[in-house]
Design a protein around this motif. Sequence first.
Motif, PDB file in Angstrom:
ATOM      1  N   ARG A  24      51.682  27.237  46.457  1.00 11.16           N
ATOM      2  CA  ARG A  24      51.194  26.304  47.478  1.00 11.16           C
ATOM      3  C   ARG A  24      50.134  26.949  48.368  1.00 11.16           C
ATOM      4  NH1 ARG A  24      56.587  24.630  47.408  1.00 11.16           N
ATOM      5  NH2 ARG A  24      57.149  26.063  49.094  1.00 11.16           N
ATOM      6  N   GLU A  25      50.329  28.228  48.644  1.00  7.26           N
ATOM      7  CA  GLU A  25      49.386  28.934  49.510  1.00  7.26           C
ATOM      8  C   GLU A  25      48.011  29.049  48.826  1.00  7.26           C
ATOM      9  OE1 GLU A  25      50.573  29.653  52.518  1.00  7.26           O
ATOM     10  OE2 GLU A  25      48.583  30.300  53.200  1.00  7.26           O
ATOM     11  N   GLU A  27      46.872  27.060  46.612  1.00  6.31           N
ATOM     12  CA  GLU A  27      46.352  25.698  46.629  1.00  6.31           C
ATOM     13  C   GLU A  27      45.641  25.397  47.955  1.00  6.31           C
ATOM     14  OE1 GLU A  27      48.722  22.792  44.401  1.00  6.31           O
ATOM     15  OE2 GLU A  27      49.048  21.858  46.357  1.00  6.31           O
ATOM     16  N   THR A  28      46.249  25.808  49.060  1.00  5.88           N
ATOM     17  CA  THR A  28      45.652  25.554  50.375  1.00  5.88           C
ATOM     18  C   THR A  28      44.447  26.466  50.622  1.00  5.88           C
ATOM     19  OG1 THR A  28      47.892  25.171  51.124  1.00  5.88           O
ATOM     20  CG2 THR A  28      46.197  25.265  52.815  1.00  5.88           C
ATOM     21  N   ARG A  41      41.473  25.463  48.681  1.00  8.13           N
ATOM     22  CA  ARG A  41      41.088  24.066  48.881  1.00  8.13           C
ATOM     23  C   ARG A  41      41.166  23.223  47.605  1.00  8.13           C
ATOM     24  NH1 ARG A  41      37.752  27.476  51.467  1.00  8.13           N
ATOM     25  NH2 ARG A  41      37.511  27.252  53.716  1.00  8.13           N
TER      26      ARG A  41
END
Lengths: 313, 475
Positions: free
Chosen positions: A303-304, A306-307, A310
């Motif tokens: 998830r990190e 992914e963030t 972007r």
Amino acid sequence: MLGRTAGGLFWMFRYLERSENTARLIEAGFRIALTRSAAAEDEWSSIVTVTGSREAYLARQDTFSGAQVVNFLLREKQNPSSVISVIEAARNNARMVRTALTREVWEAVNETWILFRDLLARPINERDLPQVLATIRQQGALVRGALHGTMLRNDIYDFARLGTFLERADNTARILNVKYYVLLPSVSYVGTSLDNVQWETILRSVSAYRSYRWLYGGQINARSIADFLLLDLSMPRSLAFCYEKIYRNLNYLADDYGFRNNCHDQAMTIRERLAGHTIDTILDSGLHEFVEEFIRDNNQLGREIETNYRFIG
Amino acid sequence: MAEDDPPFDEMFESPERIRPPYRRYDDWIKEEDLARLRRKAEESESFFRRTGITFNVYGREEATERLIPFDIVPRVLSAREWARLARGIDQRVRAINAFLYDVYHRQEILRAGRVPAGLITGNEAFLPQMIGVSPPGGVYTHIVGVDIVRTGEDEFYVLEDNARTPSGVSYMLENRETMLHMFPELFTTNKVQNVSNYPEHLRRSLSACAPDSCPGRPVVAILTPGIHNSAYFEHSFLADQMGVDLVEGSDLKVVDGRVAMRTTRGFQPIDVLYRRVDDDFLDPLNFNPASVLGVPGVMDIYRAGNITIANAPGTGIADDKAIYSYMPEIVQFYTGEKPILGNIPTWRCGEKDALAYVLDHISELVIKEVHGSGGYGMLVGPAASKKEITAFTAKLKAKPANYIAQPTLALSTVPVLTRQGLAPRHVDLRPFVLVSPNRIDLVPGGLTRVALKKGSLVVNSSQGGGTKDTWVLEE
């Protein structure tokens, strides 16, 4: 590179890895069913659990018969982790990021999808299963070969590799999570035969039955199997190996882009934790807890990434 | 254009006489074995499928990705035929751009009474948001696909001016690649003009239209509605070939007065957006508020002159089927020249006399929706059943202004390869035109669409049409 493209590459390779892992699990289950039919139902049941689709399975079936499980895991479109669903998802991602792929990689994925669609159009019977599984494995190798042989070693490649190894680490950890109890140094398993069904399934489901024997010779025991799957840096499906790769690919990205993100720190923490342990310290402090924590952290890292890069707006 | 004459065949003047452009091809195919050719044709299909050259058909659950059938017999035009077409197309495209500038500025053509004002201002393809806006470089239609039909040796007509987001150019390119791959020997004996540099031309042409404020090398991106769009293959193909990013609405955002794309390193401004989404979906703030395909606020950036949108919003007013019937006047008005390419006679059903004529002759005419495209919602009179005609008549009477009618043209034929050998089928032609400031480029070739069903006149891929490689020979 577009964030969406990076995300598409990441997920494309996660899905491709997943399809191979599922095929490998089925192969292991099939082998057990043929050689030790008494244990078959339990094995099929735990395989469904490893793929994370137990609830979906039980919603349509009451028992874990080989034919039902095989078809559910290979060709059930309602099962989002079946091979057919996963290949469809991989190919959709490939279409989305097509401009980032070489023609060879795109064609390998597209061909794989066309092939699987035909191959899995009808229920698979026992007689055809080995061939079907062999094809799935071969196609995986074909895509990987095209990736290695034709893609530039740049950020595109890094995101593809990150997807592969996050998924692989997740898969190995899930197997350990479902089977951890057979690797515990508990009394009941001390001195059990080398022919332990459970151990064989574990090793076969990560395609490591032969390499393990080769490496450990006669020393087959729970402790060394756990060591092999968790910490062995030469074993391409071990957690430690996957994290070496993840860490390295994230560093390539940092060098390339000239900045680091949170995900770099997270990956380093996980890698150091693996490096800082021996199999004995893990077993002492609790294998199950260790694996569960790893699965959580591995997901969190996904998830990190992914963030930080972007993938989504 | 008498109905009983056999249609003009571009290859065979008579069963024994081959027209000049096809002579070398004929020498070759006479020596070929039908079974081998059939095998080659099948090979080409698997090639297209493997490469993923497919289009999506709306409204079908299964098999949503289909191949457009490819026929291996090329459509051949001589250098002379092409030169005339090219002049005609150039003239028409110049007129279209002048017309667009005019209708969004002083509207001289309406003041002069050459086109009825109601046809423009009451038209849904006319965008009031474009009034007074001057696109960078003065270019409205960066890419035009002019549909041409032929009825005789020197009789070429424009069927439609596709001035919004014409598609099909990827097929032109892939068809040629396929032919080069399968029949290299043909390109040694026939001197065929090259089309493969189209993506470079397109990139250069789009870059030349960047806003004045753009420093250095413009950042170009293609905006696609996404992988489920029927032309997605083409969008990704062009992005790939041009070496530009393929973006979706969700990748774009207005940042500091520029339209920027979300990259792994942050937001990067875009200078030229080659959009393959319709006007209506381009900007939910300025057009359809429900659109998720576009970019909120892009129109404001556009009006401020900080991005080029290709084609410009509002170009649909120029290829509207009701405007089409005025094209000869439009060409004359802006170029001062007689139109080189003819228009097909068109009855505007909104006019009382025309409607009466159309209703009387419905079984002889082709009737089209003014805003329709893709061969949907049209009636081919001679091929329609009594029931279809009755149903269509009711629709026509209910909203006559929504329709135009044209005579059923005896479209030219080119042979296709069937199980029995060569057989004539009707074709049309879509050449692709690139417009940049002071320059119009036309790649020598185009997309030939062919109605594969015997006798059929509908060439649209969504209606069972196929495509051919289109050769323009050197002098």
